[in-house]
Design a protein around this motif. Structure first.
Motif, PDB file in Angstrom:
ATOM      1  N   GLU A  24       0.792  -1.219   0.000  1.00  0.00           N
ATOM      2  CA  GLU A  24       0.000   0.000   0.000  1.00  0.00           C
ATOM      3  C   GLU A  24       0.831   1.279   0.000  1.00  0.00           C
ATOM      4  OE1 GLU A  24      -0.400  -2.273   2.666  1.00  0.00           O
ATOM      5  OE2 GLU A  24      -1.886  -3.433   1.577  1.00  0.00           O
ATOM      6  N   ILE A  25       2.128   1.189   0.232  1.00  0.00           N
ATOM      7  CA  ILE A  25       2.976   2.362   0.397  1.00  0.00           C
ATOM      8  C   ILE A  25       3.946   2.471  -0.769  1.00  0.00           C
ATOM      9  CG2 ILE A  25       4.712   3.449   1.877  1.00  0.00           C
ATOM     10  CD1 ILE A  25       3.437   1.974   4.226  1.00  0.00           C
ATOM     11  N   THR A  26       4.133   3.699  -1.259  1.00  0.00           N
ATOM     12  CA  THR A  26       5.114   3.959  -2.301  1.00  0.00           C
ATOM     13  C   THR A  26       6.417   4.379  -1.638  1.00  0.00           C
ATOM     14  OG1 THR A  26       3.368   4.701  -3.789  1.00  0.00           O
ATOM     15  CG2 THR A  26       5.618   5.333  -4.353  1.00  0.00           C
ATOM     16  N   TYR A  27       7.499   3.709  -1.972  1.00  0.00           N
ATOM     17  CA  TYR A  27       8.806   3.984  -1.379  1.00  0.00           C
ATOM     18  C   TYR A  27       9.730   4.612  -2.418  1.00  0.00           C
ATOM     19  CZ  TYR A  27       7.372   0.660   2.220  1.00  0.00           C
ATOM     20  OH  TYR A  27       6.702   0.003   3.213  1.00  0.00           O
ATOM     21  N   LYS A  28      10.647   5.422  -1.956  1.00  0.00           N
ATOM     22  CA  LYS A  28      11.734   5.913  -2.784  1.00  0.00           C
ATOM     23  C   LYS A  28      12.964   5.111  -2.375  1.00  0.00           C
ATOM     24  CE  LYS A  28      14.498   9.978  -3.745  1.00  0.00           C
ATOM     25  NZ  LYS A  28      14.753  11.364  -3.323  1.00  0.00           N
ATOM     26  N   MET A  29      13.525   4.358  -3.309  1.00  0.00           N
ATOM     27  CA  MET A  29      14.650   3.476  -3.004  1.00  0.00           C
ATOM     28  C   MET A  29      15.968   4.162  -3.337  1.00  0.00           C
ATOM     29  SD  MET A  29      13.135   0.847  -1.947  1.00  0.00           S
ATOM     30  CE  MET A  29      11.951  -0.426  -2.164  1.00  0.00           C
ATOM     31  N   THR A  30      16.923   4.012  -2.447  1.00  0.00           N
ATOM     32  CA  THR A  30      18.264   4.554  -2.646  1.00  0.00           C
ATOM     33  C   THR A  30      19.268   3.473  -2.324  1.00  0.00           C
ATOM     34  OG1 THR A  30      17.478   6.730  -1.946  1.00  0.00           O
ATOM     35  CG2 THR A  30      19.845   6.388  -1.956  1.00  0.00           C
ATOM     36  N   LEU A  31      20.218   3.254  -3.212  1.00  0.00           N
ATOM     37  CA  LEU A  31      21.271   2.283  -2.972  1.00  0.00           C
ATOM     38  C   LEU A  31      22.403   2.990  -2.242  1.00  0.00           C
ATOM     39  CD1 LEU A  31      22.143  -0.624  -3.518  1.00  0.00           C
ATOM     40  CD2 LEU A  31      23.251   0.192  -5.582  1.00  0.00           C
ATOM     41  N   LYS A  32      22.804   2.432  -1.086  1.00  0.00           N
ATOM     42  CA  LYS A  32      23.816   3.095  -0.265  1.00  0.00           C
ATOM     43  C   LYS A  32      24.703   2.043   0.391  1.00  0.00           C
ATOM     44  CE  LYS A  32      24.411   6.245   3.475  1.00  0.00           C
ATOM     45  NZ  LYS A  32      23.930   7.083   4.479  1.00  0.00           N
ATOM     46  N   ASP A  33      25.997   2.075   0.120  1.00  0.00           N
ATOM     47  CA  ASP A  33      26.983   1.225   0.782  1.00  0.00           C
ATOM     48  C   ASP A  33      26.629  -0.260   0.770  1.00  0.00           C
ATOM     49  OD1 ASP A  33      28.574   3.431   1.438  1.00  0.00           O
ATOM     50  OD2 ASP A  33      27.500   3.745   3.310  1.00  0.00           O
ATOM     51  N   GLY A  34      25.989  -0.753  -0.269  1.00  0.00           N
ATOM     52  CA  GLY A  34      25.700  -2.175  -0.383  1.00  0.00           C
ATOM     53  C   GLY A  34      24.377  -2.603   0.221  1.00  0.00           C
ATOM     54  N   TYR A  35      23.507  -1.672   0.548  1.00  0.00           N
ATOM     55  CA  TYR A  35      22.159  -2.015   1.003  1.00  0.00           C
ATOM     56  C   TYR A  35      21.181  -1.021   0.420  1.00  0.00           C
ATOM     57  CZ  TYR A  35      23.076   1.634   4.482  1.00  0.00           C
ATOM     58  OH  TYR A  35      23.397   2.810   5.097  1.00  0.00           O
ATOM     59  N   ILE A  36      19.891  -1.303   0.529  1.00  0.00           N
ATOM     60  CA  ILE A  36      18.850  -0.441  -0.012  1.00  0.00           C
ATOM     61  C   ILE A  36      18.218   0.349   1.129  1.00  0.00           C
ATOM     62  CG2 ILE A  36      16.640  -0.371  -1.217  1.00  0.00           C
ATOM     63  CD1 ILE A  36      17.478  -3.012  -2.571  1.00  0.00           C
ATOM     64  N   LEU A  37      18.111   1.635   0.948  1.00  0.00           N
ATOM     65  CA  LEU A  37      17.453   2.503   1.903  1.00  0.00           C
ATOM     66  C   LEU A  37      16.096   2.853   1.310  1.00  0.00           C
ATOM     67  CD1 LEU A  37      18.039   3.927   4.594  1.00  0.00           C
ATOM     68  CD2 LEU A  37      18.773   5.893   3.266  1.00  0.00           C
ATOM     69  N   ALA A  38      15.005   2.490   1.986  1.00  0.00           N
ATOM     70  CA  ALA A  38      13.654   2.726   1.499  1.00  0.00           C
ATOM     71  C   ALA A  38      13.031   3.858   2.298  1.00  0.00           C
ATOM     72  CB  ALA A  38      12.815   1.463   1.643  1.00  0.00           C
ATOM     73  N   LEU A  39      12.626   4.909   1.591  1.00  0.00           N
ATOM     74  CA  LEU A  39      12.033   6.074   2.238  1.00  0.00           C
ATOM     75  C   LEU A  39      10.568   6.182   1.882  1.00  0.00           C
ATOM     76  CD1 LEU A  39      14.856   8.630   1.411  1.00  0.00           C
ATOM     77  CD2 LEU A  39      14.519   7.405   3.545  1.00  0.00           C
ATOM     78  N   ARG A  40       9.729   6.396   2.890  1.00  0.00           N
ATOM     79  CA  ARG A  40       8.315   6.671   2.658  1.00  0.00           C
ATOM     80  C   ARG A  40       8.167   8.142   2.294  1.00  0.00           C
ATOM     81  NH1 ARG A  40       5.192   3.632   7.587  1.00  0.00           N
ATOM     82  NH2 ARG A  40       5.855   1.541   7.027  1.00  0.00           N
ATOM     83  N   PRO A  41       7.023   8.530   1.741  1.00  0.00           N
ATOM     84  CA  PRO A  41       6.816   9.953   1.429  1.00  0.00           C
ATOM     85  C   PRO A  41       6.968  10.811   2.689  1.00  0.00           C
ATOM     86  CG  PRO A  41       5.132   8.619   0.393  1.00  0.00           C
ATOM     87  CD  PRO A  41       5.918   7.702   1.275  1.00  0.00           C
ATOM     88  N   GLY A  42       7.724  11.897   2.568  1.00  0.00           N
ATOM     89  CA  GLY A  42       7.940  12.798   3.688  1.00  0.00           C
ATOM     90  C   GLY A  42       9.142  12.467   4.550  1.00  0.00           C
ATOM     91  N   GLN A  43       9.797  11.336   4.326  1.00  0.00           N
ATOM     92  CA  GLN A  43      10.980  10.966   5.100  1.00  0.00           C
ATOM     93  C   GLN A  43      12.234  11.450   4.386  1.00  0.00           C
ATOM     94  OE1 GLN A  43      10.705   6.705   5.570  1.00  0.00           O
ATOM     95  NE2 GLN A  43       9.528   6.903   7.450  1.00  0.00           N
ATOM     96  N   HIS A  44      13.263  11.743   5.154  1.00  0.00           N
ATOM     97  CA  HIS A  44      14.533  12.208   4.620  1.00  0.00           C
ATOM     98  C   HIS A  44      15.631  11.249   5.053  1.00  0.00           C
ATOM     99  CE1 HIS A  44      12.405  15.929   3.882  1.00  0.00           C
ATOM    100  NE2 HIS A  44      12.057  15.961   5.157  1.00  0.00           N
ATOM    101  N   ILE A  45      16.705  11.221   4.282  1.00  0.00           N
ATOM    102  CA  ILE A  45      17.851  10.405   4.652  1.00  0.00           C
ATOM    103  C   ILE A  45      18.534  11.061   5.845  1.00  0.00           C
ATOM    104  CG2 ILE A  45      20.101   9.540   3.947  1.00  0.00           C
ATOM    105  CD1 ILE A  45      19.100   9.464   1.107  1.00  0.00           C
ATOM    106  N   THR A  46      18.663  10.320   6.923  1.00  0.00           N
ATOM    107  CA  THR A  46      19.400  10.826   8.069  1.00  0.00           C
ATOM    108  C   THR A  46      20.828  10.285   7.981  1.00  0.00           C
ATOM    109  OG1 THR A  46      18.670   8.977   9.424  1.00  0.00           O
ATOM    110  CG2 THR A  46      17.363  10.971   9.546  1.00  0.00           C
TER     111      THR A  46
END
Length: 59
Positions: A24-46
């Motif tokens: 049900e949720i759309t994620y923004k995927m980012t590849l970082k240091d050999g793993y995937i970082l999944a962000l929900r709408p409104g979340q920022h990379i910390t």
């Protein structure tokens, strides 16, 4: 059976916690240091350290 040379990369949320994706949720995927970082709408990379390096040290 289909075989590939690809590894499954672990998926983490913006705080560095393991994440299980839902349909049900759309994620923004980012590849970082050999793993995937999944962000929900409104979340920022910390400032997330290299999680794979930390996991090897704990084991």
């Amino acid at each position: 059976m289909l075989t590939t040379n690809y590894k499954n990369l672990p998926i983490y949320d913006y705080r560095g916690k393991p994440l299980k994706l839902t349909y049900e949720i759309t994620y923004k995927m980012t590849l970082k240091d050999g793993y995937i970082l999944a962000l929900r709408p409104g979340q920022h990379i910390t400032n997330v350290p290299n999680l794979l390096k930390l996991q090897r040290r704990r084991a």
